[in-house]
Design a protein around this motif. Structure first.
Motif, short mmCIF file in Angstrom:
data_model
loop_
_atom_site.label_atom_id
_atom_site.label_comp_id
_atom_site.label_asym_id
_atom_site.label_seq_id
_atom_site.Cartn_x
_atom_site.Cartn_y
_atom_site.Cartn_z
N MET A 39 31.37 56.82 26.64
CA MET A 39 32.49 56.30 25.86
C MET A 39 33.02 55.00 26.46
SD MET A 39 32.93 58.05 23.20
CE MET A 39 34.49 57.30 22.73
N ARG A 40 32.85 54.83 27.78
CA ARG A 40 33.28 53.59 28.43
C ARG A 40 32.52 52.41 27.84
NH1 ARG A 40 31.28 50.58 32.73
NH2 ARG A 40 29.56 52.04 32.82
N ILE A 41 31.20 52.59 27.63
CA ILE A 41 30.38 51.54 27.04
C ILE A 41 30.83 51.26 25.61
CG2 ILE A 41 28.05 50.97 26.23
CD1 ILE A 41 26.94 52.38 28.65
N ILE A 42 31.03 52.34 24.85
CA ILE A 42 31.39 52.19 23.44
C ILE A 42 32.73 51.47 23.29
CG2 ILE A 42 32.02 53.47 21.34
CD1 ILE A 42 29.99 55.61 22.17
N LEU A 43 33.73 51.91 24.05
CA LEU A 43 35.06 51.32 23.93
C LEU A 43 35.09 49.87 24.41
CD1 LEU A 43 37.28 54.35 25.01
CD2 LEU A 43 36.90 53.46 22.69
N TRP A 44 34.35 49.59 25.51
CA TRP A 44 34.32 48.20 25.98
C TRP A 44 33.54 47.32 25.02
CZ3 TRP A 44 37.37 45.80 29.16
CH2 TRP A 44 37.03 44.50 29.58
N ALA A 45 32.48 47.88 24.43
CA ALA A 45 31.71 47.12 23.44
C ALA A 45 32.59 46.81 22.23
CB ALA A 45 30.48 47.92 23.00
N MET A 46 33.41 47.78 21.84
CA MET A 46 34.33 47.57 20.72
C MET A 46 35.33 46.47 21.05
SD MET A 46 36.88 50.31 18.91
CE MET A 46 37.98 49.79 17.58
N PHE A 47 35.86 46.49 22.27
CA PHE A 47 36.81 45.46 22.69
C PHE A 47 36.15 44.08 22.66
CE2 PHE A 47 38.27 42.74 26.20
CZ PHE A 47 39.59 42.54 25.81
N THR A 48 34.93 44.00 23.20
CA THR A 48 34.22 42.72 23.26
C THR A 48 33.88 42.22 21.87
OG1 THR A 48 33.26 43.42 25.37
CG2 THR A 48 32.30 41.49 24.33
N GLU A 49 33.45 43.15 20.99
CA GLU A 49 33.13 42.75 19.61
C GLU A 49 34.38 42.29 18.88
OE1 GLU A 49 30.61 44.82 17.04
OE2 GLU A 49 29.16 45.40 18.58
N THR A 50 35.52 42.87 19.21
CA THR A 50 36.77 42.42 18.60
C THR A 50 37.07 40.99 19.02
OG1 THR A 50 37.64 44.69 18.58
CG2 THR A 50 39.24 42.90 18.37
N VAL A 51 36.79 40.68 20.29
CA VAL A 51 36.95 39.30 20.76
C VAL A 51 36.03 38.37 19.98
CG1 VAL A 51 36.63 37.74 22.73
CG2 VAL A 51 37.69 39.98 23.08
N VAL A 52 34.77 38.80 19.79
CA VAL A 52 33.81 38.02 19.01
C VAL A 52 34.34 37.80 17.60
CG1 VAL A 52 31.53 38.05 17.93
CG2 VAL A 52 31.78 38.72 20.33
N ALA A 53 34.89 38.87 17.00
CA ALA A 53 35.41 38.78 15.64
C ALA A 53 36.56 37.77 15.55
CB ALA A 53 35.88 40.16 15.18
N LEU A 54 37.48 37.84 16.50
CA LEU A 54 38.64 36.93 16.47
C LEU A 54 38.23 35.49 16.72
CD1 LEU A 54 41.24 39.14 18.40
CD2 LEU A 54 41.22 38.60 15.94
N VAL A 55 37.32 35.29 17.69
CA VAL A 55 36.83 33.93 17.97
C VAL A 55 36.10 33.39 16.74
CG1 VAL A 55 35.23 32.55 19.36
CG2 VAL A 55 36.71 34.25 20.47
#
Length: 203
Positions: A39-55
């Motif tokens: 879940m650590r990978i999934i949640l961090w991946a979600m956070f990083t993808e959110t950064v990608v989405a906002l950028v």
């Protein structure tokens, strides 16, 4: 408005089950340590993808990055995937010495250097998000939130289903085969990203 948000959720659902580096890393971690740590990978991946989405949202609105930029980024991403692949290939049994450690930095680099992901957000999700913002306040951000919720739901579901087979897949005879398959999967994505980028630049 409801149709746009439903569309966002469905886009996230599909994105979460498409085989890729994040899902492969999640499966690898499930075999090594079980679903709670994955879940650590999934949640961090979600956070990083959110950064990608906002950028992506701000880039499309103001900076106007060309496709060449993202194709070049994919080549960097391919190198990162090969680096991870070589680590996974060496695993022959599940123990503390041979485990592949997915640091937050490694996960972030893997995602941020994925040109396909950037292209997906910029060409598919962000335009839809901007159109929704014209209909309601903060519509673009709400669209992105629904995409990420859909992604999280489907990714966790697939990870849970995979974890149900962990005992069988953790057999000493099966482990080397499974991890080599994971390594080859990373290598495949790396080769595919490199091929598409080179094809873009050479044609």
């Amino acid at each position: 408005m409801g149709n746009e948000l439903t569309s966002a959720f469905i886009l996230g659902l599909i994105g979460g089950v498409i085989p890729g580096p994040v899902l492969t890393a999640t499966f690898t971690e499930i075999l090594q340590s079980g679903i709670p740590k994955s879940m650590r990978i999934i949640l961090w991946a979600m956070f990083t993808e959110t950064v990608v989405a906002l950028v992506s949202l701000f880039a499309l609105s103001s900076m106007g990055f060309s496709e060449k930029f993202f194709q070049g980024l994919s080549i960097v991403g391919a190198a990162i995937l090969i680096w991870i692949s070589t680590s996974i290939w060496k695993v022959n049994k599940i123990d503390t010495e041979e485990k592949v450690h997915f640091s937050l930095a490694k996960i972030s680099a893997m995602i941020m250097a994925n040109g396909v992901l950037w292209t997906f957000w910029i060409t598919v999700c962000v335009p839809k998000a901007i159109m929704l913002s014209q209909k309601m306040a903060f519509g673009s951000f709400l669209f992105l939130v629904f995409v990420e919720i859909g992604w999280l739901f489907s990714t966790v579901l697939v990870a849970f289903v995979f974890s149900r087979f962990r005992k069988v897949l953790s057999s000493p005879k099966v482990v080397p085969i499974i991890f080599k398959i994971f390594a080859l999967t990373f290598a495949y994505f790396a080769a595919d990203m490199t091929y598409k980028s080179l094809k873009f630049f050479l044609t």
